[in-house]
Design an enzyme around this catalytic site. Structure first.
Site, mmCIF file in Angstrom:
data_model
loop_
_atom_site.group_PDB
_atom_site.id
_atom_site.type_symbol
_atom_site.label_atom_id
_atom_site.label_comp_id
_atom_site.label_asym_id
_atom_site.label_seq_id
_atom_site.Cartn_x
_atom_site.Cartn_y
_atom_site.Cartn_z
ATOM 1 N N ASP A 177 46.624 57.317 40.581
ATOM 2 C CA ASP A 177 47.187 56.063 40.080
ATOM 3 C C ASP A 177 46.184 54.923 40.241
ATOM 4 O O ASP A 177 46.082 54.045 39.381
ATOM 5 C CB ASP A 177 48.480 55.737 40.827
ATOM 6 C CG ASP A 177 49.093 54.429 40.360
ATOM 7 O OD1 ASP A 177 49.573 54.381 39.210
ATOM 8 O OD2 ASP A 177 49.067 53.445 41.119
ATOM 9 N N ASN A 187 49.165 45.115 44.247
ATOM 10 C CA ASN A 187 47.989 44.579 43.554
ATOM 11 C C ASN A 187 47.899 43.066 43.789
ATOM 12 O O ASN A 187 48.722 42.492 44.507
ATOM 13 C CB ASN A 187 48.042 44.916 42.047
ATOM 14 C CG ASN A 187 49.234 44.279 41.336
ATOM 15 O OD1 ASN A 187 49.876 43.358 41.842
ATOM 16 N ND2 ASN A 187 49.529 44.764 40.141
#
EC number: 3.1.2.2
Length: 329
Positions: A204, A15
């Site tokens: 996810d 991320n």
């Protein structure tokens, strides 16, 4: 019977804060499990097959993995029944600059061997040799427990997540998210069906979007409750992965993720529920410390019911952790 694989974590695995996505780790775990179970199921002369993922037991993400670290994934077959294989997988992260190694994840996966000639035919699994008699007995208990749970969740299919106009912050509608994906050849096994790891990565991703919309901070996957794969997803299907928040504690969020498959090229089959799971996320500061989570405001009766059910799962897990002396998320 064991196998190992390693790879370095790249920017596209993580991320914006540099933490590797839980979905990336789940995909690596599933690849390792698929290799070892397919290899085992083809170890005797007979009909050739590919091992398909049927279920992943609850798994905790013990410490975050970062870009530049190496993930070492080791898989071992721990039990076989007549038609299924239990694989236990450990993931270690290694900082190759300092040599520091940490256990990131432990997971248990169940596979079934499907014939290459006929995908609806489940083949028999060659038995494994146990070093101790208790290993077989313990494995049988785990097998019976997961079989029972699979039967219970098969019909807990839930409704479709519908968008709501102008939702208020901190409500379920405000953060709920969906992702639509056309299943291509790169997503699939030799059979032309989606790899379980591909589905888990997408699940996810959606859960992460829901958590980020709710918190507006850096978020990471803390754990995933058991994932059941109810039905296979064929190449060419359009899948809709929907996520909605069900419960918040002081420092964690539970997100329900539903996967629906639409066989657009096959008019004979209707849209169906392919998989479902609960993901738990935590909110982190820029320094990586856990932050309090904005409390979810359930509005409808269904949302209130789901909130209470989520609270029950959270308290059950908390009690289990305290019994084992583990840290609380």
């Amino acid at each position: 019977i064991a196998s190992q694989m390693s790879r370095i974590m790249r920017p596209d695995d993580a991320n914006v804060a540099g933490n590797v996505h839980g979905g990336t780790i789940l995909k690596m775990i599933e690849e390792a499990g698929a290799i070892i179970s397919t290899r085992h199921c083809n170890s005797q002369n007979g009909e050739r097959c590919v091992a398909a993922l049927a279920r992943v037991e609850r798994t905790d993400f013990l410490s975050p993995m970062c870009i530049g670290e190496v993930a070492h994934v080791s898989a071992e077959i721990t039990y076989t029944s007549k038609h299924s294989v239990e694989v236990q997988v450990n993931v270690m992260s290694e900082n190759i600059l300092t040599g520091t190694k940490k256990l990131t994840n432990k997971a248990t996966l169940w596979y079934v061997p499907l014939s290459l000639k006929n995908v609806d035919k489940v083949l028999e699994v060659p038995p494994v040799v146990y070093s101790r008699q208790e290993q077989e007995e313990e494995g049988r208990k785990r097998y019976e427990a997961q079989k029972l749970e699979r039967m219970e969740t098969k019909w807990r299919n839930g409704d479709i997540v519908q968008p709501v106009p102008n939702p208020e912050p901190n409500t379920v509608s405000y953060s709920q998210s969906s992702l639509i994906h056309l299943v291509g050849p790169s997503d699939c096994t030799l059979h032309g069906f989606v790899h379980g790891g591909v589905t888990m990565k997408l699940m996810d991703e959606v859960a992460g979007i829901v958590a980020a919309r709710h918190c507006k901070t850096n978020i990471v996957t803390a754990s995933v409750d058991a994932i059941n794969f109810h039905d296979k997803i064929r190449k060419g299907c359009v899948i809709t992965i929907s996520g909605r928040m069900t419960f918040t504690s002081n420092k964690s969020m539970e997100i329900e993720v539903l996967v629906d498959a639409d066989p657009v090229v096959d008019n004979s089959q209707k849209r169906y529920r392919a998989a479902s799971a609960f993901f738990t996320y935590v909110s982190l500061s820029q320094e990586g410390k856990s932050l309090p989570v904005p409390q979810l405001v359930p509005e409808t009766e269904d949302e209130k019911k789901r909130f209470e059910e989520g609270k029950g799962r959270y308290l059950q897990m908390k009690a289990k952790r305290q019994g084992q002396g583990e840290p609380q998320p």
